[in-house]
Design an enzyme around this catalytic site. Structure first.
Site, PDB file in Angstrom:
ATOM      1  N   LYS A 101       0.836  -1.211   0.000  1.00 50.68           N
ATOM      2  CA  LYS A 101       0.000   0.000   0.000  1.00 50.68           C
ATOM      3  C   LYS A 101       0.870   1.260   0.000  1.00 50.68           C
ATOM      4  O   LYS A 101       0.604   2.224  -0.722  1.00 50.68           O
ATOM      5  CB  LYS A 101      -0.895   0.016   1.243  1.00 50.68           C
TER       6      LYS A 101
ATOM      7  N   ALA B 248      -0.261   0.884   6.559  1.00 50.88           N
ATOM      8  CA  ALA B 248      -0.525  -0.013   7.684  1.00 50.88           C
ATOM      9  C   ALA B 248      -1.527  -1.079   7.271  1.00 50.88           C
ATOM     10  O   ALA B 248      -2.396  -0.849   6.426  1.00 50.88           O
ATOM     11  CB  ALA B 248      -1.066   0.769   8.878  1.00 50.88           C
ATOM     12  N   ASP B 249      -1.387  -2.251   7.879  1.00 49.13           N
ATOM     13  CA  ASP B 249      -2.366  -3.308   7.688  1.00 49.13           C
ATOM     14  C   ASP B 249      -2.410  -4.150   8.953  1.00 49.13           C
ATOM     15  O   ASP B 249      -1.365  -4.475   9.525  1.00 49.13           O
ATOM     16  CB  ASP B 249      -2.018  -4.195   6.488  1.00 49.13           C
ATOM     17  N   THR B 250      -3.623  -4.485   9.391  1.00 47.75           N
ATOM     18  CA  THR B 250      -3.814  -5.232  10.632  1.00 47.75           C
ATOM     19  C   THR B 250      -4.541  -6.536  10.354  1.00 47.75           C
ATOM     20  O   THR B 250      -5.532  -6.548   9.610  1.00 47.75           O
ATOM     21  CB  THR B 250      -4.627  -4.391  11.646  1.00 47.75           C
TER      22      THR B 250
ATOM     23  N   GLY C  28       1.291  -4.458  10.467  1.00 46.47           N
ATOM     24  CA  GLY C  28       2.495  -4.090   9.738  1.00 46.47           C
ATOM     25  C   GLY C  28       2.472  -2.597   9.469  1.00 46.47           C
ATOM     26  O   GLY C  28       1.419  -2.037   9.133  1.00 46.47           O
TER      27      GLY C  28
END
Length: 196
Positions: free
Chosen positions: A62, A78-80, A115
């Site tokens: 992203k 960000a990624d959760t 992340g």
């Protein structure tokens, strides 16, 4: 302006995310930034063979996408994900899947991994890290699960729940950063911004 960082560190920030929770957290910290989400299709072909690495890969992808369009900016990606039994629980596709996810989590401990990636192409900045938080759910009755799913709160959340809302009632304990569970590990982000 965020009081923990010098003004020069906060110029021309871009959040590469469509998450209203991440926007709210960053604004609450005093940051001024643009929001430019990466397209959702970037998430579809990531291999899930190493589930704990997936959020880092997605955050980087992203971030890279937006950074190509905003090379002068410092982009935050960000990624959760929610992980249990080495399996990723994404956003539920429907109420049935949401109920299945919550039954799987009930009375057990799972891991929330976010992340984070920072990119500034013109300045040669390229940094990636991740945070883990361990969340233990209460034992939940089928009726409690049905009632929670009926609120609709977990529809757009990994694992089908929101720790910052009604879903707080599902949780017995949290070991690690609460904001990581919401979607943006604040202390890690500040450390990374200071590092760059």
């Amino acid at each position: 302006m965020n009081p923990f960082l010098a003004p020069a560190q906060q110029r021309d920030l871009v959040l590469a995310s469509r998450s209203p929770r991440r926007v709210e957290i960053l604004r609450g910290l005093g940051f001024e930034f643009d929001v430019e989400p990466a397209p959702e299709h970037l998430e579809h072909d990531i291999a899930h063979d190493e589930p704990y690495a997936v959020p880092q890969r997605l955050a980087a992808r992203k971030c890279e996408y937006v950074s190509e369009r905003r090379p002068h900016s410092l982009v935050i990606g960000a990624d959760t994900v929610v992980i249990i039994d080495d399996r990723i629980l994404n956003k539920p596709a429907n109420d049935d899947e949401a109920r299945r996810f919550l039954r799987l989590l009930a009375g057990r401990t799972h891991t929330v991994v976010t992340g984070l990636a920072l990119r500034a192409r013109e300045r040669g900045i390229n940094l990636e890290k991740s945070a883990r938080t361990f969340v233990t759910f209460r034992e939940l009755s089928d009726d409690e699960i049905l009632q929670y799913v009926a609120t609709g709160e977990g529809w757009d959340k990994a694992g089908s729940y929101a720790a910052q809302g009604v879903g707080a009632g599902l949780i017995r304990s949290i070991d690690g950063c609460f904001f990581n569970v919401v979607g943006l590990p604040v202390s890690l982000l500040l450390d990374m911004l200071r590092e760059v």
